[in-house]
Design a protein around this motif. Structure first.
Motif, short mmCIF file in Angstrom:
data_model
loop_
_atom_site.label_atom_id
_atom_site.label_comp_id
_atom_site.label_asym_id
_atom_site.label_seq_id
_atom_site.Cartn_x
_atom_site.Cartn_y
_atom_site.Cartn_z
N PRO A 101 25.88 -11.54 -62.70
CA PRO A 101 24.58 -11.96 -62.19
C PRO A 101 24.39 -11.57 -60.72
O PRO A 101 25.23 -11.87 -59.87
CB PRO A 101 24.59 -13.49 -62.37
CG PRO A 101 26.02 -13.87 -62.47
CD PRO A 101 26.79 -12.68 -62.95
N THR A 154 24.84 -5.28 -62.39
CA THR A 154 24.20 -6.58 -62.48
C THR A 154 23.25 -6.62 -63.67
O THR A 154 22.59 -5.62 -64.00
CB THR A 154 23.42 -6.92 -61.20
OG1 THR A 154 22.37 -5.98 -61.00
CG2 THR A 154 24.35 -6.92 -59.99
N TYR A 155 23.17 -7.79 -64.29
CA TYR A 155 22.22 -7.98 -65.39
C TYR A 155 20.81 -7.59 -64.97
O TYR A 155 20.03 -7.02 -65.76
CB TYR A 155 22.17 -9.46 -65.82
CG TYR A 155 23.44 -10.01 -66.40
CD1 TYR A 155 23.90 -9.60 -67.65
CD2 TYR A 155 24.16 -11.00 -65.72
CE1 TYR A 155 25.05 -10.15 -68.20
CE2 TYR A 155 25.30 -11.55 -66.27
CZ TYR A 155 25.75 -11.12 -67.51
OH TYR A 155 26.89 -11.67 -68.05
N GLU A 156 20.50 -7.90 -63.71
CA GLU A 156 19.13 -7.71 -63.23
C GLU A 156 18.74 -6.25 -63.10
O GLU A 156 17.56 -5.95 -62.86
CB GLU A 156 18.96 -8.45 -61.90
CG GLU A 156 18.93 -9.95 -62.00
CD GLU A 156 20.28 -10.61 -62.24
OE1 GLU A 156 20.31 -11.82 -62.50
OE2 GLU A 156 21.33 -9.91 -62.20
N GLU A 157 19.68 -5.32 -63.28
CA GLU A 157 19.33 -3.91 -63.35
C GLU A 157 18.71 -3.55 -64.69
O GLU A 157 18.14 -2.47 -64.86
CB GLU A 157 20.57 -3.04 -63.11
CG GLU A 157 21.15 -3.18 -61.71
CD GLU A 157 22.42 -2.38 -61.54
OE1 GLU A 157 22.40 -1.16 -61.84
OE2 GLU A 157 23.45 -2.96 -61.13
N LEU A 160 14.17 -7.48 -67.93
CA LEU A 160 14.25 -8.84 -68.41
C LEU A 160 13.56 -8.95 -69.77
O LEU A 160 12.46 -8.43 -69.96
CB LEU A 160 13.59 -9.78 -67.41
CG LEU A 160 13.76 -11.28 -67.64
CD1 LEU A 160 15.23 -11.69 -67.50
CD2 LEU A 160 12.91 -12.06 -66.64
N TRP A 173 18.92 -11.28 -71.54
CA TRP A 173 19.21 -9.92 -71.98
C TRP A 173 20.00 -9.96 -73.29
O TRP A 173 20.79 -10.88 -73.52
CB TRP A 173 20.05 -9.20 -70.92
CG TRP A 173 19.36 -9.17 -69.59
CD1 TRP A 173 18.47 -8.23 -69.13
CD2 TRP A 173 19.48 -10.15 -68.54
NE1 TRP A 173 18.04 -8.56 -67.86
CE2 TRP A 173 18.63 -9.73 -67.48
CE3 TRP A 173 20.21 -11.33 -68.39
CZ2 TRP A 173 18.50 -10.45 -66.30
CZ3 TRP A 173 20.08 -12.06 -67.21
CH2 TRP A 173 19.24 -11.61 -66.18
N ARG A 184 19.43 -16.86 -69.27
CA ARG A 184 19.46 -17.35 -67.90
C ARG A 184 19.34 -18.88 -67.87
O ARG A 184 18.49 -19.45 -68.54
CB ARG A 184 18.31 -16.75 -67.09
CG ARG A 184 18.40 -15.24 -66.94
CD ARG A 184 17.56 -14.74 -65.79
NE ARG A 184 16.16 -15.12 -65.95
CZ ARG A 184 15.25 -15.01 -64.98
NH1 ARG A 184 15.61 -14.56 -63.78
NH2 ARG A 184 14.00 -15.34 -65.19
#
Length: 347
Positions: A101, A154-157, A160, A173, A184
């Motif tokens: 994360p 990172t997941y955020e790459e 969503l 994800w 999340r």
């Protein structure tokens, strides 16, 4: 009694690797449980704990559930008891993805600073040395500490996703053609996620269930409670069948077991907030050291425990409870009194 690295077989392709509790006096780090699963030909490893003993147990679990031709490592959050062996992903000899994360990157890079900040908030409230010493001393227990590997991202790459499981809705994800869902939650700390393994019905709560009140400086009480409620709904609707977490050394099976456990945590959270409110009634100042002592008594009276119960974490919870009730410290001094800010009325 369980032993560090003990393996609990959930089914022929899923294993829970057990960690251990924190014992600072004995120089023993806590180690978060890890979940090892095979989704088709994909090895899935949720968290990697810490210590060489746990690393060896992880490798044993990984070998047990084969064969697999690629690997997916998922980090639920950045605390050192969950990330110490993340570089294990580099030595498997197959294509690997490792996801962490983004909100937890800073603490993963510099855990000393994270824990110094955590202990500064409870200076004078718990039997700790100076925060500048206590933080690094605690972190030094977590060795080897290898939170990143060659494939870490990172997941955020990733874009969503909106994820619907039964009547519950999440953002997060999906991996392995939807067999692995990363949801999340962000309650226990800023980046926290929980993991749902669709095909075996396991929901890995990680540390969102570590007691009725979050302890960390970046904890969010509402998000913890929201995550617990959403997970309970998944079990009530049959969308999940088994609950695992980061620090309970067991597998909870079936809604009739899991839902009362989750409801109990929510009931404790409400009761603990009510007890804290009674302890802070009136217009006078609240001395945090005195509040913490009485709060610990109330917590024990409610049957509270959570993961790794000790004076340090109780004091951290007490500070969060004071914030949640709307009180603020008079100054940054250790054990400075807390007040409810005066409300200004317009003419």
């Amino acid at each position: 009694m369980t032993a560090l690295g003990e393996l609990i077989g959930i089914d022929e392709r899923t294993v829970l690797v057990l960690g251990q509790e924190l014992d600072v006096g004995r120089g023993q780090p806590d180690v978060g449980n890890a979940l090892v699963h095979r989704a088709g030909e994909t090895l899935v490893v949720v968290d990697t704990g810490v210590t060489e003993t746990f690393r060896a147990a992880l490798r044993e679990a990984v070998d047990r559930i084969g064969p697999w031709s690629r690997a997916l490592f998922l980090t639920t959050h950045g605390h050192p008891d969950h990330v110490g062996n993340n570089d294990l992903a580099d030595g498997l000899g197959v294509p690997v993805e490792h996801w962490v994360p983004a909100p937890d990157l800073d603490q993963m890079r510099d855990p000393d600073a994270y824990w110094v900040r955590s202990f500064e908030r409870v200076e004078g409230m718990a039997p700790l040395p100076a925060p500048a010493l206590a933080g690094p001393a605690l972190v030094s227990l977590f060795r080897p500490y290898r939170p990143f590997g060659a494939t870490t991202r990172t997941y955020e790459e990733r874009p969503l996703e909106r994820i619907r499981i039964g009547s519950a809705r999440f953002t997060g994800w999906t991996f392995a053609d939807g067999a692995v869902r990363v949801l999340r939650s962000q309650g226990h700390c800023a980046g926290h996620v929980i993991v749902h393994l669709r095909d075996c019905g396991v929901l890995h709560l990680s540390d969102e269930g570590n007691g009725a009140c979050g302890a960390m400086a970046d904890a969010d009480q509402l998000k913890i409670q929201t995550a617990l409620g959403a997970v309970a709904l998944l079990f009530e609707e049959g969308e999940a069948a088994l609950l695992t977490d980061g620090h309970t050394f067991a597998v909870r099976r079936g809604a009739e077991v899991v839902v009362p456990f989750l409801d109990g945590l929510l009931e404790q959270a409400a009761a603990l907030q009510s007890a804290a409110l009674e302890l802070t009634r009136g217009d006078g100042p609240v001395r945090p050291s005195a509040f913490t002592a009485r709060y610990a008594e109330a917590f024990a009276g409610l049957g509270g425990g959570g993961a790794n119960p000790n004076a340090m974490f109780t004091a951290m919870m007490a500070v969060n409870q004071l914030h949640e009730l709307g009180l603020r410290p008079e100054s940054a001094d250790a054990d400075a009194p807390w007040f409810r800010p005066a409300l200004q009325r317009g003419d």
